[in-house]
Design an enzyme around this catalytic site. Structure first.
Site, PDB file in Angstrom:
ATOM      1  N   SER A   6      85.275  85.045  75.062  1.00 38.78           N
ATOM      2  CA  SER A   6      84.774  85.474  76.420  1.00 38.78           C
ATOM      3  C   SER A   6      84.060  87.003  76.257  1.00 38.78           C
ATOM      4  O   SER A   6      83.203  87.184  75.349  1.00 38.78           O
ATOM      5  CB  SER A   6      85.695  85.249  77.560  1.00 38.78           C
ATOM      6  OG  SER A   6      84.922  85.471  78.913  1.00 38.78           O
ATOM      7  N   ASP A  18      79.318  76.107  79.896  1.00 46.57           N
ATOM      8  CA  ASP A  18      80.401  77.274  79.958  1.00 46.57           C
ATOM      9  C   ASP A  18      80.705  77.370  81.608  1.00 46.57           C
ATOM     10  O   ASP A  18      79.961  77.718  82.448  1.00 46.57           O
ATOM     11  CB  ASP A  18      79.876  78.373  79.589  1.00 46.57           C
ATOM     12  CG  ASP A  18      80.855  79.502  79.303  1.00 46.57           C
ATOM     13  OD1 ASP A  18      81.276  80.184  80.474  1.00 46.57           O
ATOM     14  OD2 ASP A  18      81.691  79.675  78.315  1.00 46.57           O
ATOM     15  N   HIS A  78      85.672  76.887  78.567  1.00 48.52           N
ATOM     16  CA  HIS A  78      85.784  78.107  78.562  1.00 48.52           C
ATOM     17  C   HIS A  78      86.666  78.631  77.725  1.00 48.52           C
ATOM     18  O   HIS A  78      87.949  78.675  78.040  1.00 48.52           O
ATOM     19  CB  HIS A  78      85.458  79.135  79.730  1.00 48.52           C
ATOM     20  CG  HIS A  78      85.071  80.627  79.685  1.00 48.52           C
ATOM     21  ND1 HIS A  78      83.980  80.964  79.115  1.00 48.52           N
ATOM     22  CD2 HIS A  78      86.173  81.801  79.688  1.00 48.52           C
ATOM     23  CE1 HIS A  78      84.026  82.384  79.198  1.00 48.52           C
ATOM     24  NE2 HIS A  78      85.262  82.770  79.284  1.00 48.52           N
TER      25      HIS A  78
END
Length: 418
Positions: free
Chosen positions: A200, A296, A363
């Site tokens: 991330s 995502d 994610h």
């Protein structure tokens, strides 16, 4: 809490508090505080049934003299587990994720959390997924030196400024350099192999710092980078605006990140655009692997259909549960996937680079054991994520894997929010 069943995961009702009473920036910050991409949360099921390696926090005591401090001025830190045997001279660095803070109010709040102060960081964290020390869970990297660098600057390790009045230190770039220097003194300078990874916001940082990392080692050292869920797109949201571009602009301006972004990008584009990987991935010189979900979930909730852009709450059910998306909404998400594939087209022409873009609502897939390497982990063709990354890193097989569009992938571990 996560629940297992039909390969879906639920974050519980507290995750939805972020939708109420906050604008987009507030949403981003709540995601930062609650740890949307925090593997310590997403691996709960795994911890209930196994005993992962717990690794203690090491503070970088020489960092303060270099001005390399967290948002609140506390020392940065990392978790380090030594490698052994054949992996004793191999190093895996993982940059923690945790969102961004783009205004004074949110950064002040953030400095009272683990993403802004080492005073609030866990003293021990579990090493699972790509950090696991078990061959059956992490076949290619289990015996390497494995380090997780904690994230406490709010700008993907790129900022270098401060706000004295608010007592805020935006020193991400200095933290990055201090951590690298400290690890070099502990043996990383002798590495025969090195892999920089991150998830991330840490995945974005991996892309931005990849070539810097490569330059720290001799040319004889095998050095590569793995970005997990870091391919943030400069996409148009459901209201026709660019919510994420506006937010990233505030982060770059507040934290003085522009001077630390890749010059191959800032020499030709506005620095705000250079915070988006799509404008820099093709010019990264070191070998880079992009691991990303085509749908995502963070980008759906905070960039494509944030509450600030969803004026009539038409996306409320869809952004919580992909199964509740209407036909037109799925068509919109397919357009997002198509945009992602266009972005990586030039990048994928280089044989040194790798891709694993599966059509999942997920994610961060390298930090979780169930998605990294497990009996039923996601696959494209006959290869899972860990095997694909290993094949690419060791040059066993070229990896340019792109899954077919939803709903054809039946191996996904999709995220569902209650």
């Amino acid at each position: 809490m996560l629940q297992r069943g039909s390969r879906s995961n639920s974050f519980g009702a507290m995750r939805m508090l972020c939708w109420w009473g906050f604008g987009f920036v507030g949403l981003m910050f709540v995601k930062l505080v609650q740890g949307f991409e925090d593997s310590n949360v997403t691996n709960m099921l795994y911890y209930n049934n196994n005993r992962p390696l717990m690794v203690g926090l090491t503070l970088i005591y020489g960092a303060a003299a270099k001005g390399a401090v967290c948002l609140d001025g506390s020392l940065p830190g990392y978790h380090f587990h030594r490698g052994y045997g054949a992996g004793s001279n191999s190093w895996l660095i993982q940059l923690e994720g945790g969102g961004w803070c783009g205004n004074i109010r949110n950064c002040i709040y953030s400095k009272k959390t683990r993403h802004g102060s080492s005073a609030f960081m866990e003293k021990q964290i579990p090493f699972v997924g790509i950090l696991s020390n078990k061959a059956e869970e992490n076949p290619d990297f289990y015996n390497w030196n494995r380090i997780k660098i904690r994230y406490c600057d709010g700008a993907s390790f790129t900022g270098d400024s401060q706000n004295e009045r608010a007592g805020l230190y935006f020193r991400g770039q200095r933290i990055w350099l201090a951590a690298m220097e400290d690890l070099m003194s502990k043996g990383m300078r002798y590495a025969k192999q090195a892999l920089l990874s991150g998830c991330s916001a840490g995945g974005l940082a991996t892309i931005l710092h990849c070539d810097e990392f490569r330059e720290m080692f001799p040319r004889t050292t095998r050095v590569k980078c793995l970005s997990d869920a870091g391919l943030f797109l400069d996409a148009v949201d459901v209201s026709g605006h660019r919510s994420l571009r506006n937010f990233f602009g505030s982060v770059v301006a507040l934290q003085g990140a522009q001077r630390n972004l890749p010059r191959t990008c800032t020499s030709r584009l506005n620095p705000i655009l250079c915070f988006f990987p799509q404008h820099s991935i093709a010019s990264v010189k070191a070998p880079l692997f992009l691991l990303n979900a085509a749908y995502d979930t963070w980008q759906i909730q905070a960039s494509l259909a944030p509450p600030s852009a969803d004026y009539h709450w038409n996306w409320y059910d869809c952004r919580k549960n992909y199964a509740r998306c209407s036909g037109p909404q799925m068509q919109y998400l397919q357009g997002f996937r198509n945009q992602m594939l266009r972005v990586v087209r030039r990048f994928s022409r280089s044989r040194k680079n790798g891709l694993f873009i599966n059509s999942c609502f997920a994610h961060c897939q390298s930090e979780r054991q169930d998605t990294w390497f497990a009996r039923d982990s996601p696959h494209i063709g006959n290869r899972g994520i860990a095997q694909s990354v290993g094949n690419w890193y060791f040059d066993r097989v070229q990896v340019q894997a792109i899954g077919c569009p939803y709903p054809c992938d039946k191996t996904c571990h999709n995220l569902v929010f209650n």
